[in-house]
Write an enzyme that holds these catalytic residues in place. Sequence first.
Site, PDB file in Angstrom:
ATOM      1  N   ARG A 164       0.835  -1.204   0.000  1.00 20.92           N
ATOM      2  CA  ARG A 164       0.000   0.000   0.000  1.00 20.92           C
ATOM      3  C   ARG A 164       0.867   1.249   0.000  1.00 20.92           C
ATOM      4  NH1 ARG A 164      -0.979   0.003   6.230  1.00 20.92           N
ATOM      5  NH2 ARG A 164      -0.406  -2.132   6.680  1.00 20.92           N
ATOM      6  N   ASN A 165       2.102   1.087  -0.492  1.00 20.41           N
ATOM      7  CA  ASN A 165       3.049   2.205  -0.545  1.00 20.41           C
ATOM      8  C   ASN A 165       3.751   2.235  -1.896  1.00 20.41           C
ATOM      9  OD1 ASN A 165       3.158   3.640   2.015  1.00 20.41           O
ATOM     10  ND2 ASN A 165       3.776   1.673   2.880  1.00 20.41           N
ATOM     11  N   ARG A 257       6.944  -9.787   7.887  1.00 17.97           N
ATOM     12  CA  ARG A 257       6.566  -9.766   9.294  1.00 17.97           C
ATOM     13  C   ARG A 257       5.497  -8.703   9.516  1.00 17.97           C
ATOM     14  NH1 ARG A 257      10.063 -12.033  13.003  1.00 17.97           N
ATOM     15  NH2 ARG A 257       9.838 -10.370  14.502  1.00 17.97           N
TER      16      ARG A 257
END
Length: 354
Positions: A164-165, A257
């Site tokens: 989402r970046n 993670r």
Amino acid sequence: MKKVIVSDEIMQEAQNIVDGVYAPLTGFVDENDFKSICDNMRLANGQVWAMPIILDIDDVTKVEIKDEKSITIYNGESEFVLENITVYEVDKKKYVKLIFGTDDLIHPGVERFMEYGRYFVSGDVKVVDEKEFVTDNKNYTKPEDTKEIFRKNNWECISAFQTRNPPHRAHEFLQKQSLTCADGIMIQPVIGPKKTGDIKDEYIMGSYEILIDKYFPENSVFLNTFYTYMRYAGPREAVFHAQVRQNFGCTHMIIGRDHAGVGDYYEPQAAHDIFDEFEDDINIDILKYENAIFCDNCEDNVFINGCDCAKECKIALSGTKMRGLLEKKQEIPEKFMYPEIVAYLESQDNLFCS
Ligand SMILES: [Zn+2]
């Protein structure tokens, strides 16, 4: 047939159902499936499915549709039919904890869930005519078409990357790591409702186009979008994201993670460990990657435990930190992000969602 006005978000979920993005679901979930998903991350019939796909309604709508077998949902532009509907009410306080592991209203997924109407409607989603809901997102390719593209490319092993970046180089490192075993990668940003301060979807896509064009081998990346909203449900959402990519035809999914985590609600390792339970029941292999960082000593991006250099040499750039630097137009070193991408992002007048 009674028409129920719903949000664009619900319409997009209906479109995802119709397109097979959420297979094996064929509709918004009923009470049995809802409870079973929350309890076990499985449908009532035992198939793995981690995220309840819900259509909520208010008290007034409940009365309006009480004698209906089918309804139409629409957003003023397009519509879907919902067949064999049922209406049910759940103890939201109880189930929010099962879904998110917390009922803390500061958690954005909890906040959204608790704002839902009091009743949920289940029903199989059907397209009304060929003029089905067309997302305004030109970068979306549906599962039957991605599978065809992968076949034409002769890709047998396909990894999936969710983001989402805009791309920073630690992400690029993870993506390229997957290409050591995969023929191709589908990079698929989540597109849709965002928080204030997030970078706008079009610029995430634009910066990925630059990255792929300049820094990936030809014909190794397929850029797609997944139009939905983030639940921030951590490990549960990791399972959901993996099964969605399975539906697009991917054979492997990169899970970092704290995938889909927020704050410190989830143990970072949980997003990996959860798959132990489902490995035999899902049809996609999980690439359980550690975080990548830039090591000043190695002068390269590496897995955080990928070299024996001193801790001080290892520098991480988080999405949050990156957004901060972009916002203040501060220099972003090339080791974190390619200069062309920084220049592209910094040249946009309205980079951030308001
Ligand atoms: Zn090193």
